[in-house]
Design a protein around this motif. Structure first.
Motif, PDB file in Angstrom:
ATOM      1  N   PHE A  28       0.888  -1.152   0.060  1.00  0.00           N
ATOM      2  CA  PHE A  28      -0.215  -0.009   0.094  1.00  0.00           C
ATOM      3  C   PHE A  28       0.693   1.339   0.011  1.00  0.00           C
ATOM      4  N   GLY A  32       0.253   2.565  -3.231  1.00  0.00           N
ATOM      5  CA  GLY A  32      -1.071   3.295  -3.178  1.00  0.00           C
ATOM      6  C   GLY A  32      -1.844   2.158  -3.119  1.00  0.00           C
ATOM      7  N   TYR A  33      -3.173   2.422  -2.462  1.00  0.00           N
ATOM      8  CA  TYR A  33      -4.457   1.574  -2.581  1.00  0.00           C
ATOM      9  C   TYR A  33      -4.984   0.772  -3.630  1.00  0.00           C
ATOM     10  N   ASP A  34      -5.198   1.723  -4.607  1.00  0.00           N
ATOM     11  CA  ASP A  34      -5.750   1.258  -6.127  1.00  0.00           C
ATOM     12  C   ASP A  34      -4.672   0.518  -6.764  1.00  0.00           C
ATOM     13  N   THR A  36      -2.699  -1.696  -5.728  1.00  0.00           N
ATOM     14  CA  THR A  36      -2.262  -2.969  -4.882  1.00  0.00           C
ATOM     15  C   THR A  36      -3.503  -4.014  -5.009  1.00  0.00           C
ATOM     16  N   ILE A 113      -1.972   8.031   2.194  1.00  0.00           N
ATOM     17  CA  ILE A 113      -2.865   7.202   1.324  1.00  0.00           C
ATOM     18  C   ILE A 113      -4.444   7.633   1.551  1.00  0.00           C
ATOM     19  N   ALA A 116      -5.259  10.686  -0.525  1.00  0.00           N
ATOM     20  CA  ALA A 116      -4.716  10.686  -1.935  1.00  0.00           C
ATOM     21  C   ALA A 116      -6.176   9.540  -2.611  1.00  0.00           C
ATOM     22  N   GLU A 117      -6.585   8.944  -1.838  1.00  0.00           N
ATOM     23  CA  GLU A 117      -7.401   7.690  -2.318  1.00  0.00           C
ATOM     24  C   GLU A 117      -8.946   8.107  -2.108  1.00  0.00           C
ATOM     25  N   ARG A 120     -12.104   8.356  -4.638  1.00  0.00           N
ATOM     26  CA  ARG A 120     -12.525   7.195  -5.215  1.00  0.00           C
ATOM     27  C   ARG A 120     -12.895   6.288  -4.099  1.00  0.00           C
ATOM     28  N   PHE A 121     -12.219   6.111  -3.205  1.00  0.00           N
ATOM     29  CA  PHE A 121     -12.533   5.245  -2.056  1.00  0.00           C
ATOM     30  C   PHE A 121     -12.822   5.742  -0.613  1.00  0.00           C
ATOM     31  N   LEU A 124     -11.967   4.251   3.061  1.00  0.00           N
ATOM     32  CA  LEU A 124     -10.707   4.512   3.561  1.00  0.00           C
ATOM     33  C   LEU A 124     -10.774   5.738   4.598  1.00  0.00           C
TER      34      LEU A 124
END
Length: 212
Positions: A28, A32-34, A36, A113, A116-117, A120-121, A124
């Motif tokens: 991660f 990054g999350y997306d 991985t 993380i 940044a994400e 879209r997520f 998190l």
């Protein structure tokens, strides 16, 4: 014999779980999350995909476990190892423990993380807040409420007081790291920031202070 086998299986499952969370954290932070995948995490952890899915059915569940683990490494502010009634000692202990927790490199990286994400997520952000920040915040709030009940502090609004205390520390120790790559205060700098936050709290909430 059965009990011994059960204990062995539990230890084996725990070791695999730790390998998975360690691998996931590493990936991660690197990708990054997306970027991985669960398949890549299983490969990095040297476990089968079925083993990973048994422990963590979704990537979000795995991230939530990591967030919870990092925040639980912090202390229980509801029971600081300080003499009863010593508000300065209690707040100093909580403040230093909190500063140590949020200045760990992985903690700042987890926040990055999430930020940044987040578009879209959004889950998190909820995980970081509801599983990490909120339980810690609540434990500090309960400490202040206990001091108010005991008469060792005057804290009629424990929620605001907790926000102010932790915010004073995080505003120096954590948030500049989000924007400044070279922000690296010394331990003495961090301790000074905590001491100033404690002094502010004592000025406002000590029972000998004149309150309106």
């Amino acid at each position: 014999m059965t009990a011994a086998l059960s204990a062995h299986h539990q230890q084996l499952a725990q070791r695999k779980r730790e390998a998975i969370t360690a691998a996931a954290t590493k990936l991660f932070l690197e990708r990054g999350y997306d970027g991985t995948s669960l398949a890549k995490i299983a490969q990095e952890a040297a476990v089968s995909k079925s083993t990973l899915f048994k422990q963590f059915p979704t990537k979000a569940a795995l991230f939530e476990a990591i967030v919870t683990e990092y925040w639980k490494r912090g202390p229980d502010p509801a029971a600081p190892a300080t003499p009863p009634g010593d508000l300065r000692a209690g707040l100093s202990a909580i403040g230093r423990q909190y500063a140590e927790l949020i200045t760990r490199p992985a903690m700042a990286a987890l926040f990055r993380i999430v930020i940044a994400e987040l578009p879209r997520f959004p889950e998190l952000g909820r995980a970081q807040f509801e599983l990490g920040k909120l339980p810690y915040f609540t434990s500090v709030q309960h400490y202040l409420e206990a001091q108010h009940t005991a008469g060792t502090a005057v804290v009629p609004d424990s929620e605001s007081a907790t926000n102010q205390f932790l915010g004073m520390i995080a505003n120096y120790a954590l948030w500049p790291r989000m924007l400044l790559a070279d922000w690296n205060p010394t331990p003495a700098d961090i301790n000074h920031a905590v001491d100033e936050a404690v002094t502010t709290m004592l000025t406002r909430h000590h029972p000998t202070t004149q309150h309106p």
